[in-house]
Scaffold this motif. Structure first.
Motif, PDB file in Angstrom:
ATOM      1  N   UNK A 176       0.704  -1.054   0.028  1.00 35.79           N
ATOM      2  CA  UNK A 176       0.114  -0.031   0.206  1.00 35.79           C
ATOM      3  C   UNK A 176       0.811   1.183   0.088  1.00 35.79           C
ATOM      4  N   UNK A 177       2.035   1.349   0.808  1.00 37.39           N
ATOM      5  CA  UNK A 177       2.743   2.516   0.866  1.00 37.39           C
ATOM      6  C   UNK A 177       3.483   2.562  -0.472  1.00 37.39           C
ATOM      7  N   UNK A 178       4.036   1.666  -1.090  1.00 42.51           N
ATOM      8  CA  UNK A 178       4.642   1.612  -2.430  1.00 42.51           C
ATOM      9  C   UNK A 178       3.750   2.081  -3.734  1.00 42.51           C
ATOM     10  N   UNK A 179       2.531   1.537  -3.294  1.00 43.12           N
ATOM     11  CA  UNK A 179       1.345   2.099  -4.255  1.00 43.12           C
ATOM     12  C   UNK A 179       1.086   3.584  -4.305  1.00 43.12           C
ATOM     13  N   UNK A 180       1.009   3.943  -2.941  1.00 43.28           N
ATOM     14  CA  UNK A 180       0.636   5.403  -2.788  1.00 43.28           C
ATOM     15  C   UNK A 180       1.868   6.291  -3.340  1.00 43.28           C
ATOM     16  N   UNK A 181       3.120   5.802  -2.998  1.00 49.50           N
ATOM     17  CA  UNK A 181       4.214   6.612  -3.677  1.00 49.50           C
ATOM     18  C   UNK A 181       4.274   6.547  -5.061  1.00 49.50           C
ATOM     19  N   UNK A 182       4.036   5.517  -5.746  1.00 52.56           N
ATOM     20  CA  UNK A 182       3.939   5.674  -7.188  1.00 52.56           C
ATOM     21  C   UNK A 182       2.842   6.462  -7.839  1.00 52.56           C
ATOM     22  N   UNK A 183       1.655   6.273  -7.246  1.00 49.26           N
ATOM     23  CA  UNK A 183       0.468   7.107  -7.475  1.00 49.26           C
ATOM     24  C   UNK A 183       0.658   8.552  -7.467  1.00 49.26           C
ATOM     25  N   UNK A 184       1.489   8.928  -6.318  1.00 50.76           N
ATOM     26  CA  UNK A 184       1.675  10.362  -6.004  1.00 50.76           C
ATOM     27  C   UNK A 184       2.444  10.765  -7.160  1.00 50.76           C
ATOM     28  N   UNK A 185       3.546  10.218  -7.414  1.00 48.49           N
ATOM     29  CA  UNK A 185       4.163  10.618  -8.778  1.00 48.49           C
ATOM     30  C   UNK A 185       3.699  10.569 -10.120  1.00 48.49           C
ATOM     31  N   UNK A 186       2.866   9.714 -10.320  1.00 48.47           N
ATOM     32  CA  UNK A 186       1.856   9.624 -11.694  1.00 48.47           C
ATOM     33  C   UNK A 186       1.046  10.665 -11.532  1.00 48.47           C
ATOM     34  N   UNK A 187       0.444  11.292 -10.404  1.00 48.33           N
ATOM     35  CA  UNK A 187      -0.675  12.366 -10.527  1.00 48.33           C
ATOM     36  C   UNK A 187      -0.045  13.551 -10.829  1.00 48.33           C
ATOM     37  N   UNK A 188       1.277  13.982 -10.512  1.00 50.11           N
ATOM     38  CA  UNK A 188       1.882  15.166 -10.674  1.00 50.11           C
ATOM     39  C   UNK A 188       2.803  15.223 -11.963  1.00 50.11           C
ATOM     40  N   UNK A 189       2.798  13.947 -12.674  1.00 46.22           N
ATOM     41  CA  UNK A 189       3.632  13.859 -13.837  1.00 46.22           C
ATOM     42  C   UNK A 189       2.742  13.776 -14.973  1.00 46.22           C
ATOM     43  N   UNK A 190       2.493  14.952 -15.828  1.00 40.32           N
ATOM     44  CA  UNK A 190       1.587  15.159 -16.771  1.00 40.32           C
ATOM     45  C   UNK A 190       2.226  14.301 -18.041  1.00 40.32           C
ATOM     46  N   UNK A 191       3.393  14.267 -18.145  1.00 38.34           N
ATOM     47  CA  UNK A 191       3.894  13.436 -19.402  1.00 38.34           C
ATOM     48  C   UNK A 191       3.398  11.996 -19.373  1.00 38.34           C
ATOM     49  N   UNK A 192       3.151  11.206 -17.984  1.00 38.16           N
ATOM     50  CA  UNK A 192       2.730   9.894 -17.948  1.00 38.16           C
ATOM     51  C   UNK A 192       1.409  10.250 -18.329  1.00 38.16           C
ATOM     52  N   UNK A 193       0.595  11.102 -18.183  1.00 34.01           N
ATOM     53  CA  UNK A 193      -0.760  11.169 -18.245  1.00 34.01           C
ATOM     54  C   UNK A 193      -1.166  11.086 -19.694  1.00 34.01           C
ATOM     55  N   UNK A 194      -0.294  11.846 -20.483  1.00 38.27           N
ATOM     56  CA  UNK A 194      -0.239  11.939 -21.973  1.00 38.27           C
ATOM     57  C   UNK A 194      -0.170  10.325 -22.605  1.00 38.27           C
ATOM     58  N   UNK A 195       0.865   9.649 -22.106  1.00 40.72           N
ATOM     59  CA  UNK A 195       1.308   8.444 -22.389  1.00 40.72           C
ATOM     60  C   UNK A 195      -0.183   7.444 -22.375  1.00 40.72           C
ATOM     61  N   UNK A 196      -0.733   7.440 -20.949  1.00 35.67           N
ATOM     62  CA  UNK A 196      -1.810   6.851 -20.685  1.00 35.67           C
ATOM     63  C   UNK A 196      -3.072   7.180 -21.483  1.00 35.67           C
ATOM     64  N   UNK A 197      -3.445   8.290 -21.380  1.00 41.19           N
ATOM     65  CA  UNK A 197      -4.551   8.861 -22.026  1.00 41.19           C
ATOM     66  C   UNK A 197      -4.404   8.490 -23.713  1.00 41.19           C
TER      67      UNK A 197
END
Length: 574
Positions: free
Chosen positions: A422-443
């Motif tokens: 859960x802690x690892x998932x939260x850390x990864x999720x936090x990076x993902x939320x604030x990294x819009x480059x990754x949003x572009x790839x996912x969307x």
């Protein structure tokens, strides 16, 4: 921070900057992702105005004499950006590649961006967060786009000014130098472009309200913020404007309007500081503040009521309809239909940051609380701006970064303390939320599986494509004898930059007559086109890939090669 730690931090900042420069140059200019260096009309026009300044055009003459030909068109841009760019062009002209100035300038500005991000990250999350503070700006698409090769328009400088202004505000009650810096940065942001005006107004309001809640602490800050704000605005207006134009009101650029506005704000803040000991209660101070603020607005409305509706209040209604077609002026909802990946990356980080900042404001105290208050205030202005017009994303993106740094630090601390998936998932999720480059790839990936909405065809006002902005496209046109050309306004700045020709319109809002004539030339009937050609002594009609005329009559002679990217027609004079 010790001297050794400071040196280590700045070495890290410099190394990350150098790595980012290599990456940006490679991804922007090298195959398979290569695109024109000047891929935006504003960037091409900035190169034109900088070159004109270098070639001897007076500092206070901001008319583009080859636009709205043969009459010339005034431009509302600041020479404060032209000057350093002109210096780079001068250095590079002997090499035969002056356009490399457009590559160097934004990459130089990337270094202070990273430095300001590190300072904000340290302020909001404490020491030891350098990695996140340097990486997050490079994972933000709206930020990265403004500091990539070719971006020589003023938006990247505006981001730096607002970043510095917000940071200085958090220290202005303790250090006079910070208050002075905040005032000067606010004045400079007004001089360079009025997109930042809401943040300057916000800064004035913040200082006034902080004084109201703690007058003894903020008395000095109010004085030393107000005086440089007014003095800087007045001095920059005097620098920008000829003496006979200093008193002429302009809503869309630095002028007497904003000298008066900052002067009134200065008087209010000085009056508040003088009354600090006399006004004993918070309600009394708020009442006095509201009264003085209302009186100031009344004076401004009395002298310049036309500007109360915003910088573009004086825009010709006919031009307003045309400029609604500009991509960056569209609301987020329409932008999402065309580009869901970029739209998601533009709104998700600041929206989440706004919620986090509001939560942290309630839980923090002292100087930490002040830092969160400033971030929350700037996000509260920038995020709605992004929703109303997507261009606000470039300003909102920076203020999401420090919040992201804090969130990543908190998630990392939780993971180190408790561990587990859960802690690892939260850390990864936090990076993902604030990294819009990754949003572009996912969307973009999801978009391949989603039904596509129907999208309206491209406007005639924006018919030119990126391939039409390559320098070699204009080789044939540049070889022709100089004359006046009519083209889609979006092609205008590149024609001005790559050739010696003049144009009817380069698409900027002060050139009402030229833009309307260019539109009428292509959309009207043949008689109207011939009338405009005669009145303006037009010699060439240019289109990419083709001239957007219903019929190409005998009075227009093709002069471009069949395999050329541009179609060029020469007007045959009877």
């Amino acid at each position: 921070m010790s001297a050794g730690a400071a040196r280590k931090t700045w070495v890290t900042v410099t190394l990350v900057w150098l790595a980012a420069v290599v990456l940006l140059v490679a991804t922007s200019l090298l195959p398979p992702d290569a695109k024109p260096l000047l891929a935006d009309t504003d960037d091409a026009m900035r190169m034109v105005t900088a070159a004109d300044l270098l070639d001897g055009q007076p500092w206070q003459d901001t008319v583009v004499h080859r636009d709205n030909a043969p009459f010339g068109a005034p431009l509302h841009w600041s020479r404060l950006i032209d000057a350093p760019l002109a210096g780079l062009i001068a250095l590079l002209r002997p090499t035969g590649h002056p356009d490399l100035a457009a590559l160097v300038w934004p990459l130089l500005l990337l270094l202070p961006l990273l430095a300001l991000s590190e300072l904000w990250g340290r302020r909001i999350a404490g020491p030891g967060q350098t990695a996140a503070a340097l990486v997050l700006p490079l994972l933000s698409m709206p930020l990265l786009a403004e500091f990539s090769p070719g971006r020589v328009d003023h938006h990247n400088v505006q981001i730096l000014l607002l970043a510095g202004l917000s940071l200085a505000l958090t220290d202005s009650h303790r250090h006079r130098a910070s208050a002075i810096a905040a005032g000067l940065l606010a004045a400079a942001s007004i001089a360079i472009g009025l997109e930042t005006l809401p943040f300057v107004v916000l800064s004035i309001a913040l200082v006034a309200l902080l004084w109201a809640f703690d007058p003894l602490t903020w008395k000095s800050a109010a004085v030393w913020f107000a005086l440089p704000l007014f003095a800087g605005t007045a001095a920059l207006a005097a620098l920008a404007l000829p003496a006979d134009q200093f008193g002429v009101a302009a809503c869309d650029a630095i002028s007497i309007v904003y000298v008066l506005a900052t002067g009134l704000a200065c008087l209010v803040l000085l009056a508040l500081a003088a009354l600090s000991e006399a006004l004993k209660t918070l309600p009394t101070r708020l009442l006095v503040l509201a009264t003085l603020g209302a009186l100031s607005l009344g004076v401004l409305a009395l002298f310049y009521p036309q500007c109360l509706a915003g910088p573009y209040a004086q825009l010709d209604p006919k031009m307003a309809a045309l400029f609604s077609e500009i991509g960056e002026a569209r609301p987020l909802s329409l932008f999402f239909e065309d580009n869901p990946a970029s739209a998601t990356g533009a709104i998700l980080p600041p929206a989440v940051a706004l919620l986090v900042a509001a939560w942290r404001l309630r839980r923090s105290r002292g100087d930490e609380r002040l830092a969160w208050l400033v971030l929350l205030a700037f996000l509260a202005v920038a995020t709605p701006m992004t929703i109303v017009q997507i261009r606000g994303a470039r300003l909102a993106a920076f203020f999401a970064v420090p919040v992201g740094v804090w969130a990543i630090a908190a998630a990392r601390e939780r993971y180190l303390a408790k561990g587990g998936p859960q802690g690892a998932g939260l850390l990864v999720a936090t990076w993902l939320v604030f990294a819009s480059v990754i949003h572009n790839v996912v969307v973009i990936g999801l978009d391949q599986w989603l039904p596509k909405p129907a999208v309206a065809g491209a406007s005639e006002f924006t018919v030119a494509r990126l391939t039409c902005f390559e320098p070699e496209v204009f080789a044939t046109l540049a070889a022709l004898e100089p004359g006046i050309a009519v083209a889609s306004p979006e092609l205008g700045p590149h024609i001005l930059h790559y050739t010696r020709h003049a144009v009817v319109s380069a698409g900027f809002h002060r050139n009402v007559e030229g833009t309307l004539d260019a539109r009428a030339f292509f959309r009207g009937n043949e008689d109207e086109a011939r009338r405009i050609a005669a009145e303006r002594n037009i010699r060439y009609v240019v289109g990419c890939p083709t001239v957007p005329l219903k019929e190409k009559s005998s009075w227009l002679k093709p002069v471009s090669p069949k395999d050329g990217k541009l179609e060029i027609l020469e007007v045959q004079t009877p």
